[in-house]
Write a protein that holds these residues in place. Structure first.
Motif, PDB file in Angstrom:
ATOM      1  N   GLY A 209       0.793  -1.221   0.000  1.00  0.00           N
ATOM      2  CA  GLY A 209       0.000   0.000   0.000  1.00  0.00           C
ATOM      3  C   GLY A 209       0.823   1.268   0.000  1.00  0.00           C
ATOM      4  N   VAL A 210       1.993   1.256  -0.636  1.00  0.00           N
ATOM      5  CA  VAL A 210       2.847   2.446  -0.699  1.00  0.00           C
ATOM      6  C   VAL A 210       2.524   3.199  -1.980  1.00  0.00           C
ATOM      7  N   TRP A 211       2.193   4.485  -1.841  1.00  0.00           N
ATOM      8  CA  TRP A 211       1.905   5.350  -2.980  1.00  0.00           C
ATOM      9  C   TRP A 211       3.010   6.382  -3.076  1.00  0.00           C
ATOM     10  N   ILE A 212       3.661   6.461  -4.238  1.00  0.00           N
ATOM     11  CA  ILE A 212       4.746   7.417  -4.449  1.00  0.00           C
ATOM     12  C   ILE A 212       4.351   8.321  -5.605  1.00  0.00           C
ATOM     13  N   GLY A 213       4.296   9.639  -5.348  1.00  0.00           N
ATOM     14  CA  GLY A 213       3.890  10.601  -6.360  1.00  0.00           C
ATOM     15  C   GLY A 213       4.922  10.752  -7.462  1.00  0.00           C
ATOM     16  N   ALA A 214       4.494  11.384  -8.557  1.00  0.00           N
ATOM     17  CA  ALA A 214       5.354  11.584  -9.723  1.00  0.00           C
ATOM     18  C   ALA A 214       6.546  12.474  -9.374  1.00  0.00           C
ATOM     19  N   ASN A 215       7.671  12.205 -10.011  1.00  0.00           N
ATOM     20  CA  ASN A 215       8.912  12.983  -9.861  1.00  0.00           C
ATOM     21  C   ASN A 215       9.452  13.002  -8.440  1.00  0.00           C
ATOM     22  N   THR A 216       9.143  11.982  -7.654  1.00  0.00           N
ATOM     23  CA  THR A 216       9.652  11.885  -6.288  1.00  0.00           C
ATOM     24  C   THR A 216      11.051  11.280  -6.313  1.00  0.00           C
ATOM     25  N   VAL A 217      11.954  11.840  -5.518  1.00  0.00           N
ATOM     26  CA  VAL A 217      13.317  11.334  -5.402  1.00  0.00           C
ATOM     27  C   VAL A 217      13.451  10.677  -4.035  1.00  0.00           C
ATOM     28  N   ILE A 218      13.878   9.408  -4.025  1.00  0.00           N
ATOM     29  CA  ILE A 218      14.091   8.677  -2.774  1.00  0.00           C
ATOM     30  C   ILE A 218      15.578   8.362  -2.700  1.00  0.00           C
ATOM     31  N   LEU A 219      16.252   8.900  -1.692  1.00  0.00           N
ATOM     32  CA  LEU A 219      17.689   8.708  -1.561  1.00  0.00           C
ATOM     33  C   LEU A 219      18.011   7.288  -1.114  1.00  0.00           C
ATOM     34  N   PRO A 220      19.209   6.807  -1.423  1.00  0.00           N
ATOM     35  CA  PRO A 220      19.589   5.435  -1.059  1.00  0.00           C
ATOM     36  C   PRO A 220      19.585   5.219   0.452  1.00  0.00           C
ATOM     37  N   GLY A 221      19.206   4.025   0.854  1.00  0.00           N
ATOM     38  CA  GLY A 221      19.224   3.656   2.256  1.00  0.00           C
ATOM     39  C   GLY A 221      17.971   4.023   3.013  1.00  0.00           C
ATOM     40  N   VAL A 222      16.999   4.635   2.356  1.00  0.00           N
ATOM     41  CA  VAL A 222      15.760   5.050   3.012  1.00  0.00           C
ATOM     42  C   VAL A 222      14.795   3.872   3.041  1.00  0.00           C
ATOM     43  N   THR A 223      14.165   3.646   4.197  1.00  0.00           N
ATOM     44  CA  THR A 223      13.170   2.594   4.348  1.00  0.00           C
ATOM     45  C   THR A 223      11.794   3.232   4.422  1.00  0.00           C
TER      46      THR A 223
END
Length: 74
Positions: free
Chosen positions: A26-40
């Motif tokens: 159930g994870v929703w990630i919006g457009a153009n989102t940047v997720i840095l490495p190592g993030v949970t």
């Protein structure tokens, strides 16, 4: 023929994205989102569009902004 630099670039991209771990459903990630490495990212999370996620996100929350900040609980 595939060049050495293309293989290296693909390896670096794989290494970059493989460090992101999305636990749960159930994870929703919006457009153009940047997720840095190592993030949970926890379960049942919504992340707003154009956000930059720099820290871990707990379950059942909504985050957004640059850097991504807590908005509300679900």
């Amino acid at each position: 023929m595939v060049s050495f630099f293309k293989i290296l670039r693909l390896y670096v991209l794989y290494d970059w994205f493989s460090s992101i771990s999305s636990t749960g459903e159930g994870v929703w990630i919006g457009a153009n989102t940047v997720i840095l490495p190592g993030v949970t990212i926890g379960s049942n999370v919504a992340i707003g569009a154009n956000s930059v996620v720099t820290k871990d996100i707990p379950s059942n929350t909504v985050y957004g902004g640059v850097p991504a900040k807590f908005i509300k609980n679900k």
